[in-house]
Design an enzyme around this catalytic site. Structure first.
Site, PDB file in Angstrom:
ATOM      1  CB  CYS A  64      43.066  47.411  23.953  1.00 28.43           C
ATOM      2  SG  CYS A  64      44.658  46.438  23.945  1.00 28.43           S
ATOM      3  CG  HIS A  65      47.138  44.006  19.204  1.00 30.24           C
ATOM      4  ND1 HIS A  65      47.230  44.236  18.450  1.00 30.24           N
ATOM      5  CD2 HIS A  65      46.203  42.640  19.200  1.00 30.24           C
ATOM      6  CE1 HIS A  65      47.435  43.698  17.068  1.00 30.24           C
ATOM      7  NE2 HIS A  65      46.646  42.675  17.473  1.00 30.24           N
ATOM      8  CB  THR A  66      43.035  42.366  24.041  1.00 32.63           C
ATOM      9  OG1 THR A  66      44.619  42.480  24.125  1.00 32.63           O
ATOM     10  CG2 THR A  66      42.588  41.198  24.228  1.00 32.63           C
ATOM     11  CG  HIS A  87      39.730  45.604  27.187  1.00 30.27           C
ATOM     12  ND1 HIS A  87      39.510  45.331  25.860  1.00 30.27           N
ATOM     13  CD2 HIS A  87      41.028  46.054  27.742  1.00 30.27           C
ATOM     14  CE1 HIS A  87      40.849  45.426  25.742  1.00 30.27           C
ATOM     15  NE2 HIS A  87      41.612  45.376  26.595  1.00 30.27           N
ATOM     16  CD  GLU A  88      43.603  51.002  26.999  1.00 30.77           C
ATOM     17  OE1 GLU A  88      45.030  49.998  26.850  1.00 30.77           O
ATOM     18  OE2 GLU A  88      42.812  51.855  26.180  1.00 30.77           O
ATOM     19  CB  CYS A 117      37.584  40.044  45.515  1.00 26.96           C
ATOM     20  SG  CYS A 117      38.551  38.872  46.632  1.00 26.96           S
ATOM     21  CB  CYS A 120      40.570  35.847  47.064  1.00 26.76           C
ATOM     22  SG  CYS A 120      41.584  36.161  46.188  1.00 26.76           S
ATOM     23  CB  CYS A 123      42.544  40.287  46.606  1.00 19.89           C
ATOM     24  SG  CYS A 123      42.156  39.800  45.205  1.00 19.89           S
ATOM     25  CB  CYS A 131      41.881  39.058  42.323  1.00  9.72           C
ATOM     26  SG  CYS A 131      40.113  38.501  43.167  1.00  9.72           S
ATOM     27  NE  ARG A 135      42.741  33.895  38.045  1.00  9.72           N
ATOM     28  CZ  ARG A 135      43.726  33.001  38.449  1.00  9.72           C
ATOM     29  NH1 ARG A 135      44.642  32.269  37.842  1.00  9.72           N
ATOM     30  NH2 ARG A 135      43.969  32.588  39.922  1.00  9.72           N
ATOM     31  CB  CYS A 197      44.082  47.924  28.975  1.00 10.31           C
ATOM     32  SG  CYS A 197      44.709  45.965  28.463  1.00 10.31           S
ATOM     33  NE  ARG A 393      45.446  51.060  23.702  1.00 14.70           N
ATOM     34  CZ  ARG A 393      45.855  49.893  23.758  1.00 14.70           C
ATOM     35  NH1 ARG A 393      46.450  50.349  22.180  1.00 14.70           N
ATOM     36  NH2 ARG A 393      45.861  49.126  23.578  1.00 14.70           N
TER      37      ARG A 393
END
Ligand code: APR
Ligand code: ZN
Length: 398
Positions: A64-66, A87-88, A117, A120, A123, A131, A135, A197, A393
């Site tokens: 991903c770009h992130t 993260h994907e 979670c 909280c 949530c 969260c 988060r 993502c 992707r």
């Protein structure tokens, strides 16, 4: 113990006897040693999951770009190295730590960088998916429970840091149970990677954040995977007009395949700002605009492209510091609104299984998003494809 290597035949069935549970696993990961340096695919050690953690055999991960931004070292001062980006992804639970009741070895899962979670105040509220515990936090680099790393170098045992609650550029990763979603076993794992993502972020921004209604007009700035997922979301909601904006003319083709009705290349406009063009095309502006380029000048154009009185601009792009929002407060009195959307406002653990089913039954089409596939060992080529604007992707097989 020996490396488990890239055993692509690893399946849920093999998880039954869990020969690795409770043990350190040595496996391959792509380690980032510094901003912009090629990732190094090498042996690392992955500790067993601790209380409320899950160890996952990653089978597919996409870029991903992130990941590219983190790899290139934006906000570099705060980052720790070495670390494992990514993260994907999708994969299979290898083992779970103490207290994990909603998942077991063999379950098909996707990790999520913005966890839930379910306990909280956030949530329990239906107003947010942020969260208090899990988060998204770009500067967090260790596990939530004990603030330590579960990764270490196979050579000398030095810690390797985590990224975005997930770190999926590894054959095995350890993730907080609040950041793992169980998906139906029948769901195609390759495509489910997208739900981690980009696709959730884009579709969710349309469905949950903006709640676009049938007949509405929409402009999408930046037609990468995130922007195209916005286009798909707008299509599923029956938007009457979907205007795609991108400086890369190639993006028009994919955009039209998914559902844009008009395309604007800002470079083709002589002395006219994009927002002026869009206002001209839509009798005053679109109902909704989505900024998916991560560029502040684009963000301003997206904001001004919306109709005065009721237009809503949704920010999805990640904007590096230190620049601030390019709006004068008085401009808000024209009735245009602006809001950010994290993970498409999906509460991941609660809502992603249902979203996976919508993808499986064809309500949402994912066919256009994976443009390249390659073995994990070629990860640096995959990163470059995204940098060069050649891929949406790129799916890496581990
Ligand atoms: N005007 C219009 N489009 C632009 C501009 C611009 N000035 N600059 C870049 N773009 C386009 C690119 O040509 C590309 O098609 O924005 C698109 C961005 O897509 P990707 O690089 O594929 O990124 P993607 O993974 O879709 O993420 C988009 O969302 O999650 C965030 O960090 C991510 O900020 C990034 C954004
Ligand atoms: Zn929470």
């Amino acid at each position: 113990m020996g490396s488990l290597g890239s055993d692509t035949t690893w399946t849920a069935a093999a998880a039954g006897d869990q020969p690795t549970a409770g043990k350190v696993i040595t496996c391959k990961a792509a380690v980032a040693y510094g901003p912009g340096q090629p990732l190094v695919v090498e042996d690392i050690r992955v500790d067993p999951p601790q209380k409320m953690e899950v160890r996952i055999r990653i089978l597919f991960t996409s870029i991903c770009h992130t990941d590219v931004s983190a790899w290139q070292g934006e906000n570099e001062a705060q980052q720790k190295y070495p670390r494992i980006l990514g993260h994907e992804a999708s994969g299979v639970v290898e083992s779970v730590g103490e207290g994990v009741a909603d998942m077991a070895a063999g379950d098909h899962v996707v990790p999520i960088f913005n966890g839930e979670c379910r306990n909280c105040a956030h949530c329990r509220s239906d107003k947010t998916n942020l969260c208090a515990v899990y988060r998204v936090d770009p500067f967090k680099s260790t596990m939530t429970g004990d603030g330590r790393c579960r990764f270490s170098a196979a050579s000398d045992g030095a810690p390797i840091y985590h990224f975005l609650n997930t770190s999926t550029f590894s054959e095995y990763t350890v993730v907080d149970a609040g950041c793992v979603v169980r998906i139906p076993a029948a769901a195609p794992l390759e495509k489910m990677t997208l739900l981690s993502c980009g696709v959730s972020t884009g579709l969710g921004a349309v469905w949950n954040t903006a709640n676009v209604a049938a007949g509405a007009t929409v402009a999408v700035f930046g037609l990468g995977a995130v922007g195209l997922a916005v286009v798909e979301g707008a299509r599923t909601r029956g938007a009457s007009r979907i205007i795609g904006v991108d400086i890369n003319p190639q993006k028009r083709i994919k955009g039209e395949a998914i559902g844009i009705t008009d395309f604007i290349n800002p470079k083709d406009l002589d002395n006219q700002a994009v927002h002026q063009k869009i206002r001209e095309m839509t009798e005053g502006g679109v109902d909704y605009s989505f900024e998916c380029a991560g560029n502040l000048d684009v963000l301003r154009e997206a904001f001004l492209s919306t109709h005065d009185g009721w237009g809503l601009a949704v920010v999805l792009g990640i904007h590096p510091t230190p620049r601030l929002l390019p709006l004068h407060p008085m401009e808000l009195f024209d009735g245009r609104r602006i809001v950010g959307s994290v993970f498409g406002d999906f509460k991941g653990k609660s809502q992603l299984p249902g979203f996976a089913k919508q993808c499986m039954n064809g309500e949402v089409k994912l066919d256009e998003f994976i443009t390249h596939e390659m073995p994990f060992s070629k990860i640096n080529e995959g990163l470059q494809l995204l940098v060069d604007g050649k891929s949406l992707r790129c799916l890496l097989h581990l």
